[in-house]
Design a protein around this motif. Structure first.
Motif, PDB file in Angstrom:
ATOM      1  N   TRP A   5       0.830  -1.204   0.000  1.00 19.78           N
ATOM      2  CA  TRP A   5       0.000   0.000   0.000  1.00 19.78           C
ATOM      3  C   TRP A   5       0.865   1.255   0.000  1.00 19.78           C
ATOM      4  O   TRP A   5       0.612   2.194  -0.758  1.00 19.78           O
ATOM      5  CB  TRP A   5      -0.940  -0.004   1.210  1.00 19.78           C
ATOM      6  N   VAL A  42      -6.821   5.175   4.981  1.00 23.21           N
ATOM      7  CA  VAL A  42      -6.928   4.339   3.795  1.00 23.21           C
ATOM      8  C   VAL A  42      -8.343   4.449   3.244  1.00 23.21           C
ATOM      9  O   VAL A  42      -9.311   4.118   3.925  1.00 23.21           O
ATOM     10  CB  VAL A  42      -6.584   2.867   4.126  1.00 23.21           C
ATOM     11  N   THR A  43      -8.469   4.935   2.004  1.00 21.26           N
ATOM     12  CA  THR A  43      -9.781   5.029   1.357  1.00 21.26           C
ATOM     13  C   THR A  43      -9.877   4.117   0.144  1.00 21.26           C
ATOM     14  O   THR A  43     -10.937   4.018  -0.462  1.00 21.26           O
ATOM     15  CB  THR A  43     -10.079   6.474   0.914  1.00 21.26           C
ATOM     16  N   GLY A  44      -8.779   3.479  -0.198  1.00 22.71           N
ATOM     17  CA  GLY A  44      -8.783   2.556  -1.326  1.00 22.71           C
ATOM     18  C   GLY A  44      -7.587   1.640  -1.244  1.00 22.71           C
ATOM     19  O   GLY A  44      -6.597   1.939  -0.577  1.00 22.71           O
ATOM     20  N   LEU A  45      -7.678   0.503  -1.914  1.00 20.41           N
ATOM     21  CA  LEU A  45      -6.596  -0.473  -1.916  1.00 20.41           C
ATOM     22  C   LEU A  45      -6.095  -0.634  -3.349  1.00 20.41           C
ATOM     23  O   LEU A  45      -6.763  -1.256  -4.173  1.00 20.41           O
ATOM     24  CB  LEU A  45      -7.098  -1.811  -1.361  1.00 20.41           C
ATOM     25  N   PRO A  46      -4.941  -0.061  -3.663  1.00 15.97           N
ATOM     26  CA  PRO A  46      -4.441  -0.145  -5.035  1.00 15.97           C
ATOM     27  C   PRO A  46      -4.025  -1.571  -5.388  1.00 15.97           C
ATOM     28  O   PRO A  46      -3.416  -2.273  -4.586  1.00 15.97           O
ATOM     29  CB  PRO A  46      -3.242   0.793  -5.039  1.00 15.97           C
ATOM     30  N   LEU A  69      -9.713  -0.859   4.475  1.00 11.65           N
ATOM     31  CA  LEU A  69     -10.337   0.448   4.308  1.00 11.65           C
ATOM     32  C   LEU A  69     -10.638   1.054   5.672  1.00 11.65           C
ATOM     33  O   LEU A  69     -11.120   0.363   6.578  1.00 11.65           O
ATOM     34  CB  LEU A  69     -11.621   0.328   3.497  1.00 11.65           C
ATOM     35  N   GLU A 127      -4.095   8.707  -9.672  1.00  8.76           N
ATOM     36  CA  GLU A 127      -4.744   7.464  -9.228  1.00  8.76           C
ATOM     37  C   GLU A 127      -4.401   7.175  -7.763  1.00  8.76           C
ATOM     38  O   GLU A 127      -5.260   6.746  -6.994  1.00  8.76           O
ATOM     39  CB  GLU A 127      -4.307   6.287 -10.109  1.00  8.76           C
ATOM     40  N   ALA A 128      -3.142   7.391  -7.386  1.00  8.03           N
ATOM     41  CA  ALA A 128      -2.711   7.094  -6.018  1.00  8.03           C
ATOM     42  C   ALA A 128      -3.434   7.981  -5.010  1.00  8.03           C
ATOM     43  O   ALA A 128      -3.762   7.533  -3.909  1.00  8.03           O
ATOM     44  CB  ALA A 128      -1.206   7.281  -5.894  1.00  8.03           C
ATOM     45  N   VAL A 172       0.631   3.806  -3.204  1.00  4.76           N
ATOM     46  CA  VAL A 172       0.145   5.186  -3.145  1.00  4.76           C
ATOM     47  C   VAL A 172       1.304   6.181  -3.245  1.00  4.76           C
ATOM     48  O   VAL A 172       1.142   7.357  -2.948  1.00  4.76           O
ATOM     49  CB  VAL A 172      -0.702   5.457  -1.883  1.00  4.76           C
ATOM     50  N   LYS A 213      -6.379   8.864  -4.918  1.00  2.30           N
ATOM     51  CA  LYS A 213      -7.734   8.377  -4.645  1.00  2.30           C
ATOM     52  C   LYS A 213      -7.768   7.316  -3.548  1.00  2.30           C
ATOM     53  O   LYS A 213      -8.826   6.972  -3.064  1.00  2.30           O
ATOM     54  CB  LYS A 213      -8.334   7.789  -5.922  1.00  2.30           C
ATOM     55  N   HIS A 214      -6.600   6.802  -3.175  1.00  2.00           N
ATOM     56  CA  HIS A 214      -6.535   5.689  -2.233  1.00  2.00           C
ATOM     57  C   HIS A 214      -6.210   6.107  -0.801  1.00  2.00           C
ATOM     58  O   HIS A 214      -6.043   5.257   0.065  1.00  2.00           O
ATOM     59  CB  HIS A 214      -5.521   4.652  -2.708  1.00  2.00           C
TER      60      HIS A 214
END
Length: 127
Positions: free
Chosen positions: A11, A65-69, A48, A77-78, A15, A80-81
């Motif tokens: 992670w 943490v709002t997203g898991l890439p 999350l 893109e990063a 990110v 957003k996570h």
């Protein structure tokens, strides 16, 4: 269960907090990464809503943490996570500059001394 969590080093790398995955793993080993207040090993799962504290480059940053890439992508893109929860740094305190005289310049004259005192923020002699 698949897709609900990811390794903390993956992670941090995904990110774009660390340049390489091995740097992210080394940061975890050194104790610079904490998940929900506890020191994290590289393989610890991140879900999350978790709070991740990362200390890189002598500053500690706090993220939610709002997203898991799935893989490392662009910076857009990063972003957003994670949500950055880091408080703003305290205001910088201005200090007077230090006055350096050339070696061998001799004893300062009365005028030089008054100028130095003015630069240092000290009141000069009234007489």
């Amino acid at each position: 269960m698949a897709g609900e969590s990811v390794r903390v080093d993956t992670w941090v790398w995904g990110v774009r907090l660390a340049k390489t995955r091995s740097q992210a793993t080394a940061a975890c080993r050194a104790g610079h990464v904490r998940v929900n207040g506890a020191s994290a090993k590289a393989a610890q799962a991140v879900r999350l809503g978790d709070e991740v504290r990362v200390r890189l480059h002598s500053t500690e940053r706090i993220y939610r943490v709002t997203g898991l890439p799935v893989r490392r992508g662009s910076a857009v893109e990063a972003a957003k996570h994670f949500e950055d929860l880091t408080p703003p740094p305290p205001p910088r305190v201005e200090r007077p500059t230090t006055v350096v005289r050339d070696p061998g310049a001799g004893r300062p004259t009365k005028r030089d001394r008054r100028d130095l005192d003015r630069l240092r923020g000290r009141p000069s002699d009234p007489a």
